[in-house]
Enzyme design. Structure first.
Site, PDB file in Angstrom:
ATOM      1  N   SER A 181       0.802  -1.230   0.000  1.00  0.00           N
ATOM      2  CA  SER A 181       0.000   0.000   0.000  1.00  0.00           C
ATOM      3  C   SER A 181       0.836   1.282   0.000  1.00  0.00           C
ATOM      4  O   SER A 181       0.449   2.250  -0.675  1.00  0.00           O
ATOM      5  CB  SER A 181      -0.973  -0.011   1.176  1.00  0.00           C
ATOM      6  OG  SER A 181      -1.899  -1.052   0.991  1.00  0.00           O
TER       7      SER A 181
ATOM      8  N   LYS B  19      -9.101  -6.246  10.287  1.00  0.00           N
ATOM      9  CA  LYS B  19     -10.251  -5.905   9.437  1.00  0.00           C
ATOM     10  C   LYS B  19     -11.615  -6.114  10.115  1.00  0.00           C
ATOM     11  O   LYS B  19     -12.563  -5.399   9.820  1.00  0.00           O
ATOM     12  CB  LYS B  19     -10.230  -6.743   8.158  1.00  0.00           C
ATOM     13  CG  LYS B  19      -9.266  -6.249   7.116  1.00  0.00           C
ATOM     14  CD  LYS B  19      -9.458  -7.103   5.864  1.00  0.00           C
ATOM     15  CE  LYS B  19      -8.681  -6.579   4.693  1.00  0.00           C
ATOM     16  NZ  LYS B  19      -9.066  -7.224   3.442  1.00  0.00           N
TER      17      LYS B  19
ATOM     18  N   ASN C 187     -11.850  -2.163   5.618  1.00  0.00           N
ATOM     19  CA  ASN C 187     -10.434  -2.030   5.220  1.00  0.00           C
ATOM     20  C   ASN C 187     -10.005  -0.576   5.038  1.00  0.00           C
ATOM     21  O   ASN C 187      -8.833  -0.309   4.777  1.00  0.00           O
ATOM     22  CB  ASN C 187     -10.121  -2.853   3.966  1.00  0.00           C
ATOM     23  CG  ASN C 187     -10.737  -2.267   2.721  1.00  0.00           C
ATOM     24  OD1 ASN C 187     -11.565  -1.364   2.782  1.00  0.00           O
ATOM     25  ND2 ASN C 187     -10.334  -2.772   1.576  1.00  0.00           N
TER      26      ASN C 187
ATOM     27  N   ASP D 107     -13.021  -3.524  -1.112  1.00  0.00           N
ATOM     28  CA  ASP D 107     -12.660  -4.723  -1.880  1.00  0.00           C
ATOM     29  C   ASP D 107     -13.675  -5.031  -2.986  1.00  0.00           C
ATOM     30  O   ASP D 107     -13.305  -5.536  -4.049  1.00  0.00           O
ATOM     31  CB  ASP D 107     -12.556  -5.943  -0.950  1.00  0.00           C
ATOM     32  CG  ASP D 107     -11.282  -5.915  -0.119  1.00  0.00           C
ATOM     33  OD1 ASP D 107     -10.313  -5.257  -0.538  1.00  0.00           O
ATOM     34  OD2 ASP D 107     -11.255  -6.549   0.946  1.00  0.00           O
TER      35      ASP D 107
ATOM     36  N   GLY E 138     -13.188 -17.623   1.931  1.00  0.00           N
ATOM     37  CA  GLY E 138     -12.612 -16.787   2.989  1.00  0.00           C
ATOM     38  C   GLY E 138     -13.099 -15.351   2.857  1.00  0.00           C
ATOM     39  O   GLY E 138     -14.138 -15.076   2.246  1.00  0.00           O
TER      40      GLY E 138
HETATM   41  P1  ATR Z   1      -8.718 -14.556   2.286  1.00  0.00           P
HETATM   42  O1  ATR Z   1      -9.082 -13.617   3.389  1.00  0.00           O
HETATM   43  O2  ATR Z   1      -7.608 -14.062   1.394  1.00  0.00           O
HETATM   44  O3  ATR Z   1      -9.903 -14.991   1.500  1.00  0.00           O
HETATM   45  P2  ATR Z   1      -8.682 -16.927   3.944  1.00  0.00           P
HETATM   46  O4  ATR Z   1      -9.848 -16.387   4.676  1.00  0.00           O
HETATM   47  O5  ATR Z   1      -7.549 -17.469   4.729  1.00  0.00           O
HETATM   48  O6  ATR Z   1      -8.057 -15.836   2.981  1.00  0.00           O
HETATM   49  O7  ATR Z   1      -9.209 -18.042   2.918  1.00  0.00           O
HETATM   50  C1  ATR Z   1      -8.348 -18.926   2.288  1.00  0.00           C
HETATM   51  C2  ATR Z   1      -9.149 -19.822   1.338  1.00  0.00           C
HETATM   52  O8  ATR Z   1      -8.235 -20.739   0.720  1.00  0.00           O
HETATM   53  C3  ATR Z   1     -10.203 -20.662   2.043  1.00  0.00           C
HETATM   54  O9  ATR Z   1     -11.298 -20.809   1.179  1.00  0.00           O
HETATM   55  C4  ATR Z   1      -9.471 -21.994   2.240  1.00  0.00           C
HETATM   56  O10 ATR Z   1     -10.308 -23.118   2.369  1.00  0.00           O
HETATM   57  P3  ATR Z   1     -10.898 -23.557   3.821  1.00  0.00           P
HETATM   58  O11 ATR Z   1     -12.075 -22.665   4.075  1.00  0.00           O
HETATM   59  O12 ATR Z   1     -11.259 -24.979   3.680  1.00  0.00           O
HETATM   60  O13 ATR Z   1      -9.778 -23.327   4.810  1.00  0.00           O
HETATM   61  C5  ATR Z   1      -8.689 -22.080   0.952  1.00  0.00           C
HETATM   62  N1  ATR Z   1      -7.561 -23.010   1.086  1.00  0.00           N
HETATM   63  C6  ATR Z   1      -6.400 -22.786   1.741  1.00  0.00           C
HETATM   64  N2  ATR Z   1      -5.598 -23.879   1.654  1.00  0.00           N
HETATM   65  C7  ATR Z   1      -6.284 -24.811   0.930  1.00  0.00           C
HETATM   66  C8  ATR Z   1      -6.014 -26.147   0.485  1.00  0.00           C
HETATM   67  N3  ATR Z   1      -4.854 -26.760   0.781  1.00  0.00           N
HETATM   68  N4  ATR Z   1      -6.963 -26.788  -0.251  1.00  0.00           N
HETATM   69  C9  ATR Z   1      -8.128 -26.199  -0.539  1.00  0.00           C
HETATM   70  N5  ATR Z   1      -8.443 -24.942  -0.159  1.00  0.00           N
HETATM   71  C10 ATR Z   1      -7.548 -24.253   0.570  1.00  0.00           C
END
Ligand code: ATR
Length: 273
Positions: A18, A67, A88, A103, A131
């Site tokens: 940023s 956040k 944010n 976002d 997420g």
């Molecule tokens: P953000 O805020 O950037 O969206 P996050 O909230 O940490 O980040 O979300 C990460 C996403 O990646 C989630 O959808 C997560 O799936 P889960 O809800 O099952 O945790 C997904 N993700 C991370 N590692 C993964 C993996 N090895 N296989 C499948 N999905 C994964």
């Protein structure tokens, strides 16, 4: 405006891009001021924000892990941030904190700038992941009149928690069956961390995805993810992830300075170097 005083709070925060973005705009629009990274530990959030108010900050961005918690400290929170459950961007005015979430704007404007002919209305979109980023994107789709939003996520309950954002549009498909979701879709977005440097690969065969579909990955390290290379090889339009980061910063800059800045090639180059 006098001299801009703004920054981004997070913990850790040294990796944030940023300052490069806002620094570029301060220069480009002949303003004076600073945009700095401000490390705030979760337990100090309230007191440290008060310090920013005392120091005359115009506002600041908030990133992980603030956040969600910052919402309770805001005097007002806009509709989008309320729906997504995350703030944010904060504008400080008369010592009051106005929270918003940019976002949704960032996601939509990036696609509109990169693929101007793409029309979201009545399209079928597939979202990989559930997420924080997926929340903003599902909300964005609802606003843009996407007619069907298929969410597929490793943890099904997390996908289900997104239904409330667009109950008439969202459908959930099990992660193991994700390739079935691609058939007949117009838009595919990866919001998971899969494919990011240092993370596992995203395993997804795109054969079922129509070639007219637009593919967007919000991962931007690397910029050209395997998902995007595969889509490009198949003839699909692609949009990289860096643009969402750049476009989400625009309304923040506007709130503090009154100027809605542009995302130009010089900025993209700076952020990627
Ligand atoms: P953000 O805020 O950037 O969206 P996050 O909230 O940490 O980040 O979300 C990460 C996403 O990646 C989630 O959808 C997560 O799936 P889960 O809800 O099952 O945790 C997904 N993700 C991370 N590692 C993964 C993996 N090895 N296989 C499948 N999905 C994964």
């Amino acid at each position: 405006m006098s001299t801009l005083k703004a920054g981004v709070i997070g913990y850790p925060i040294h990796h944030s891009k940023s300052p490069i973005i806002h620094g570029h705009w301060i220069e480009e629009y002949d303003l004076t001021g600073t945009y700095e990274t401000i490390e705030i530990a979760p337990e100090n959030l309230k007191e440290d924000i008060q310090k920013l108010v005392d120091q005359g900050f115009h506002g600041f961005n908030a990133t992980i892990p603030h956040k969600e918690n910052i919402m309770a400290l805001c005097d007002e929170v806009d509709e989008t941030a309320k729906a997504i459950g995350a703030v944010n961007t904060i504008l400080i005015k008369d010592r009051k904190l106005f929270g918003s979430n940019t976002d949704v704007f960032g996601f939509i404007q990036n696609i509109k700038q990169e693929v101007p002919h793409f029309d979201f209305k009545n399209k079928r979109a597939v979202v990989l992941g559930a997420g924080g980023a997926a929340r903003a994107i599902v909300y964005a789709f609802k606003q843009e009149d996407v007619s069907e939003i298929i969410i597929t996520n490793r943890t099904r309950e997390k996908a289900e928690s997104l239904i409330e954002l667009a109950p008439d549009q969202v459908r959930i498909i099990d992660w193991e069956l994700r390739e079935y979701a691609l058939k007949g879709s117009d838009l595919l977005v990866n919001t998971t961390s899969l494919g990011m440097e240092g993370q596992l690969a995203l395993e997804l065969d795109l054969t079922q995805l129509p070639t007219h579909a637009l593919v967007n990955d919000i991962v931007y390290t690397p910029l050209m993810t395997d998902l995007l290379s595969d889509a490009k090889a198949q003839g699909n339009d692609i949009v990289t992830g860096i643009g969402m980061l750049l476009h989400q910063a625009r309304p923040a800059f506007e709130k503090w300075t009154g100027i809605l800045p542009d995302v130009d090639d010089a900025l993209i180059k700076k952020v990627l170097s």
